[in-house]
Design a protein around this motif. Structure first.
Motif, PDB file in Angstrom:
ATOM      1  N   SER A   7       0.800  -1.221   0.000  1.00  0.00           N
ATOM      2  CA  SER A   7       0.000   0.000   0.000  1.00  0.00           C
ATOM      3  C   SER A   7       0.831   1.269   0.000  1.00  0.00           C
ATOM      4  CB  SER A   7      -0.900   0.004   1.249  1.00  0.00           C
ATOM      5  OG  SER A   7      -0.121  -0.168   2.410  1.00  0.00           O
ATOM      6  N   GLU A   8       2.155   1.162  -0.109  1.00  0.00           N
ATOM      7  CA  GLU A   8       3.003   2.346  -0.097  1.00  0.00           C
ATOM      8  C   GLU A   8       3.828   2.444  -1.377  1.00  0.00           C
ATOM      9  OE1 GLU A   8       1.325   1.952   3.360  1.00  0.00           O
ATOM     10  OE2 GLU A   8       2.898   0.506   2.995  1.00  0.00           O
ATOM     11  N   MET A   9       4.146   3.666  -1.757  1.00  0.00           N
ATOM     12  CA  MET A   9       5.028   3.927  -2.885  1.00  0.00           C
ATOM     13  C   MET A   9       6.008   5.003  -2.465  1.00  0.00           C
ATOM     14  SD  MET A   9       4.109   5.304  -6.719  1.00  0.00           S
ATOM     15  CE  MET A   9       3.343   6.822  -6.177  1.00  0.00           C
ATOM     16  N   CYS A  10       7.277   4.846  -2.865  1.00  0.00           N
ATOM     17  CA  CYS A  10       8.298   5.837  -2.543  1.00  0.00           C
ATOM     18  C   CYS A  10       8.945   6.351  -3.813  1.00  0.00           C
ATOM     19  CB  CYS A  10       9.375   5.230  -1.641  1.00  0.00           C
ATOM     20  SG  CYS A  10       8.791   4.858   0.004  1.00  0.00           S
ATOM     21  N   ILE A  11       9.212   7.640  -3.841  1.00  0.00           N
ATOM     22  CA  ILE A  11       9.909   8.280  -4.952  1.00  0.00           C
ATOM     23  C   ILE A  11      11.079   9.064  -4.377  1.00  0.00           C
ATOM     24  CG2 ILE A  11       9.734   9.895  -6.878  1.00  0.00           C
ATOM     25  CD1 ILE A  11       6.769   9.361  -6.972  1.00  0.00           C
ATOM     26  N   ARG A  12      12.239   8.856  -4.972  1.00  0.00           N
ATOM     27  CA  ARG A  12      13.410   9.566  -4.462  1.00  0.00           C
ATOM     28  C   ARG A  12      13.627  10.855  -5.238  1.00  0.00           C
ATOM     29  NH1 ARG A  12      18.151   5.761  -7.135  1.00  0.00           N
ATOM     30  NH2 ARG A  12      17.997   6.583  -9.233  1.00  0.00           N
ATOM     31  N   ASP A  13      14.265  11.816  -4.606  1.00  0.00           N
ATOM     32  CA  ASP A  13      14.760  13.022  -5.254  1.00  0.00           C
ATOM     33  C   ASP A  13      16.166  13.213  -4.719  1.00  0.00           C
ATOM     34  OD1 ASP A  13      15.343  15.429  -6.330  1.00  0.00           O
ATOM     35  OD2 ASP A  13      13.676  16.543  -5.463  1.00  0.00           O
ATOM     36  N   ARG A  14      17.102  12.500  -5.323  1.00  0.00           N
ATOM     37  CA  ARG A  14      18.447  12.459  -4.740  1.00  0.00           C
ATOM     38  C   ARG A  14      19.217  13.752  -4.956  1.00  0.00           C
ATOM     39  NH1 ARG A  14      20.396   7.903  -9.018  1.00  0.00           N
ATOM     40  NH2 ARG A  14      21.165   9.228 -10.692  1.00  0.00           N
ATOM     41  N   PHE A  15      18.684  14.662  -5.782  1.00  0.00           N
ATOM     42  CA  PHE A  15      19.377  15.910  -6.027  1.00  0.00           C
ATOM     43  C   PHE A  15      18.678  17.097  -5.369  1.00  0.00           C
ATOM     44  CE2 PHE A  15      20.294  13.256  -9.830  1.00  0.00           C
ATOM     45  CZ  PHE A  15      21.626  12.992  -9.520  1.00  0.00           C
ATOM     46  N   ASN A  16      17.748  16.822  -4.444  1.00  0.00           N
ATOM     47  CA  ASN A  16      17.075  17.907  -3.741  1.00  0.00           C
ATOM     48  C   ASN A  16      18.092  18.816  -3.072  1.00  0.00           C
ATOM     49  OD1 ASN A  16      14.885  19.313  -2.300  1.00  0.00           O
ATOM     50  ND2 ASN A  16      15.798  18.334  -0.519  1.00  0.00           N
ATOM     51  N   THR A  40     -10.291   3.314  -2.352  1.00  0.00           N
ATOM     52  CA  THR A  40     -11.634   3.774  -2.729  1.00  0.00           C
ATOM     53  C   THR A  40     -11.609   4.520  -4.053  1.00  0.00           C
ATOM     54  OG1 THR A  40     -12.286   3.957  -0.397  1.00  0.00           O
ATOM     55  CG2 THR A  40     -13.614   5.146  -2.022  1.00  0.00           C
ATOM     56  N   ASN A  41     -10.654   5.440  -4.172  1.00  0.00           N
ATOM     57  CA  ASN A  41     -10.556   6.258  -5.379  1.00  0.00           C
ATOM     58  C   ASN A  41      -9.512   5.740  -6.366  1.00  0.00           C
ATOM     59  OD1 ASN A  41     -12.487   8.328  -4.533  1.00  0.00           O
ATOM     60  ND2 ASN A  41     -10.952   8.856  -2.987  1.00  0.00           N
ATOM     61  N   LEU A  42      -8.853   4.634  -6.001  1.00  0.00           N
ATOM     62  CA  LEU A  42      -7.884   3.973  -6.875  1.00  0.00           C
ATOM     63  C   LEU A  42      -6.792   4.930  -7.344  1.00  0.00           C
ATOM     64  CD1 LEU A  42     -10.296   1.776  -9.038  1.00  0.00           C
ATOM     65  CD2 LEU A  42      -9.093   1.171  -6.920  1.00  0.00           C
ATOM     66  N   LYS A  43      -6.138   5.546  -6.371  1.00  0.00           N
ATOM     67  CA  LYS A  43      -5.040   6.456  -6.688  1.00  0.00           C
ATOM     68  C   LYS A  43      -4.118   6.560  -5.484  1.00  0.00           C
ATOM     69  CE  LYS A  43      -7.455  10.707  -5.291  1.00  0.00           C
ATOM     70  NZ  LYS A  43      -6.474  11.184  -4.308  1.00  0.00           N
ATOM     71  N   TYR A  44      -2.921   7.095  -5.730  1.00  0.00           N
ATOM     72  CA  TYR A  44      -1.973   7.318  -4.643  1.00  0.00           C
ATOM     73  C   TYR A  44      -2.104   8.737  -4.101  1.00  0.00           C
ATOM     74  CZ  TYR A  44       0.573   2.939  -5.258  1.00  0.00           C
ATOM     75  OH  TYR A  44       0.923   1.613  -5.296  1.00  0.00           O
ATOM     76  N   ASP A  45      -2.159   8.859  -2.787  1.00  0.00           N
ATOM     77  CA  ASP A  45      -2.171  10.151  -2.121  1.00  0.00           C
ATOM     78  C   ASP A  45      -0.819  10.398  -1.458  1.00  0.00           C
ATOM     79  OD1 ASP A  45      -4.871  10.613  -2.746  1.00  0.00           O
ATOM     80  OD2 ASP A  45      -5.528   9.465  -0.990  1.00  0.00           O
ATOM     81  N   VAL A  46      -0.448  11.670  -1.402  1.00  0.00           N
ATOM     82  CA  VAL A  46       0.818  12.023  -0.754  1.00  0.00           C
ATOM     83  C   VAL A  46       0.768  11.654   0.716  1.00  0.00           C
ATOM     84  CG1 VAL A  46       2.376  13.893  -0.160  1.00  0.00           C
ATOM     85  CG2 VAL A  46       1.227  13.902  -2.380  1.00  0.00           C
ATOM     86  N   GLY A  47       1.764  10.908   1.180  1.00  0.00           N
ATOM     87  CA  GLY A  47       1.828  10.529   2.585  1.00  0.00           C
ATOM     88  C   GLY A  47       2.759  11.413   3.388  1.00  0.00           C
ATOM     89  N   GLY A  48       3.912  11.722   2.827  1.00  0.00           N
ATOM     90  CA  GLY A  48       4.859  12.558   3.542  1.00  0.00           C
ATOM     91  C   GLY A  48       6.204  12.612   2.849  1.00  0.00           C
ATOM     92  N   THR A  49       7.107  13.367   3.432  1.00  0.00           N
ATOM     93  CA  THR A  49       8.463  13.535   2.916  1.00  0.00           C
ATOM     94  C   THR A  49       9.462  13.185   4.005  1.00  0.00           C
ATOM     95  OG1 THR A  49       7.764  15.305   1.422  1.00  0.00           O
ATOM     96  CG2 THR A  49      10.112  15.157   1.911  1.00  0.00           C
ATOM     97  N   ILE A  50      10.457  12.399   3.651  1.00  0.00           N
ATOM     98  CA  ILE A  50      11.507  12.035   4.595  1.00  0.00           C
ATOM     99  C   ILE A  50      12.789  12.733   4.173  1.00  0.00           C
ATOM    100  CG2 ILE A  50      12.849  10.152   5.590  1.00  0.00           C
ATOM    101  CD1 ILE A  50      10.513   8.301   4.985  1.00  0.00           C
ATOM    102  N   TYR A  51      13.280  13.597   5.044  1.00  0.00           N
ATOM    103  CA  TYR A  51      14.537  14.292   4.801  1.00  0.00           C
ATOM    104  C   TYR A  51      15.683  13.526   5.448  1.00  0.00           C
ATOM    105  CZ  TYR A  51      11.789  18.331   3.306  1.00  0.00           C
ATOM    106  OH  TYR A  51      10.928  19.168   2.647  1.00  0.00           O
TER     107      TYR A  51
END
Length: 268
Positions: A7-16, A40-51
């Motif tokens: 149920s989770e997806m992660c995206i990196r931004d290694r050059f932030n 319910t809506n069959l989509k991913y919602d933003v969960g948070g950002t890990i610094y």
């Protein structure tokens, strides 16, 4: 790139380049954004950002936090409320490219009842000291999160993959995790040299951790530069030693130069 597990997806931004408080430029510090599946809506919602965790002993400039990451879950039917979830995030630029891997655990957030947050619970460092290793170039972990493979690739080196085993100790209502280094798999050539074979440029591990495949796209043949190769290892092959043993080497099926076989790989 994306990592999709349960149920989770992660995206990196290694050059932030932005600091946590948006006040200071931190070139290439990186971050990880995670998303949660809305069934319910069959989509991913933003969960948070890990610094990146703040470490006063070293700069976050060039940290490359999020260069590699993986979520481990013990079941294919994992839900948001499934307690046992771990996320591993690498930062190969840590401490002058020595590298480091951070472990996070899924848990209940600020409201005291909802599973909605990742908390750092452990750090894993290379068993070999010294800068310039870029420990954390790639990583893989089994579904239980107790066998971890981390590669180190630095310019001009053959590459290596370190194997760690997790142990956990409960104390009241908390659990402390630690990792023990049990093995180093190396990309040293048959003649003993440390040519840039890029051993560990790609890694794949089976869900139970019993099979490990390591790519080395820089391996040369006598008449074929950068032919590439894959190495298949089996866990505990002799039934008594909890380490990996080489079972098979797969070479490029074609004869052209610069095939770089093993640049990326996947395992079911």
């Amino acid at each position: 790139p994306l990592r999709l597990v349960g149920s989770e997806m992660c995206i990196r931004d290694r050059f932030n380049n932005t600091s946590i408080d948006n006040s200071t430029e931190q070139s290439d510090q990186g971050l990880v954004r995670w998303y949660q599946w809305d069934s319910t809506n069959l989509k991913y919602d933003v969960g948070g950002t890990i610094y990146p965790p703040y470490d006063v002993s070293s700069s976050r400039i060039g940290l490359n936090f999020g260069w590699a990451h993986k979520i481990s879950e013990p079941t294919d039917n994992s839900l948001v409320t499934t307690k046992t979830k771990y996320m591993f995030v690498s930062a190969p630029g840590f401490n002058s490219d020595k590298g480091r891997v951070y472990m996070y655990e899924w848990g209940i957030g600020a409201d005291g009842s909802t599973y909605d947050s990742w908390s750092q619970c452990a750090t894993i460092d290379s068993a070999e000291g010294g800068s310039g290793q870029r420990f954390g170039h790639r990583l893989e972990v089994n579904d239980n999160g107790d066998i971890l493979a981390v590669s180190s690739i630095a310019p001009g080196n053959a590459g290596k993959v370190d194997i760690f085993v997790r142990s956990s100790h409960s104390n009241d209502d908390s659990v402390a995790h630690s990792f023990t280094h049990v093995q180093t798999l190396t990309g040293t050539s048959t003649d003993g040299s440390s040519l840039n074979t890029q051993f560990g440029d790609s890694i794949a591990m089976s869900k139970d951790g019993t099979r490990l495949i390591i790519g080395a796209p820089g391996v040369d043949k006598a008449d074929q530069d950068d032919a590439g190769a894959l190495y298949y290892y089996k866990w505990n092959a002799d039934g008594s030693t909890n380490t990996y043993t080489l079972q098979q080497t797969l070479e490029s099926p074609d004869s052209q130069i610069n095939m770089r076989f093993g640049t990326s790989l996947s395992m079911n």
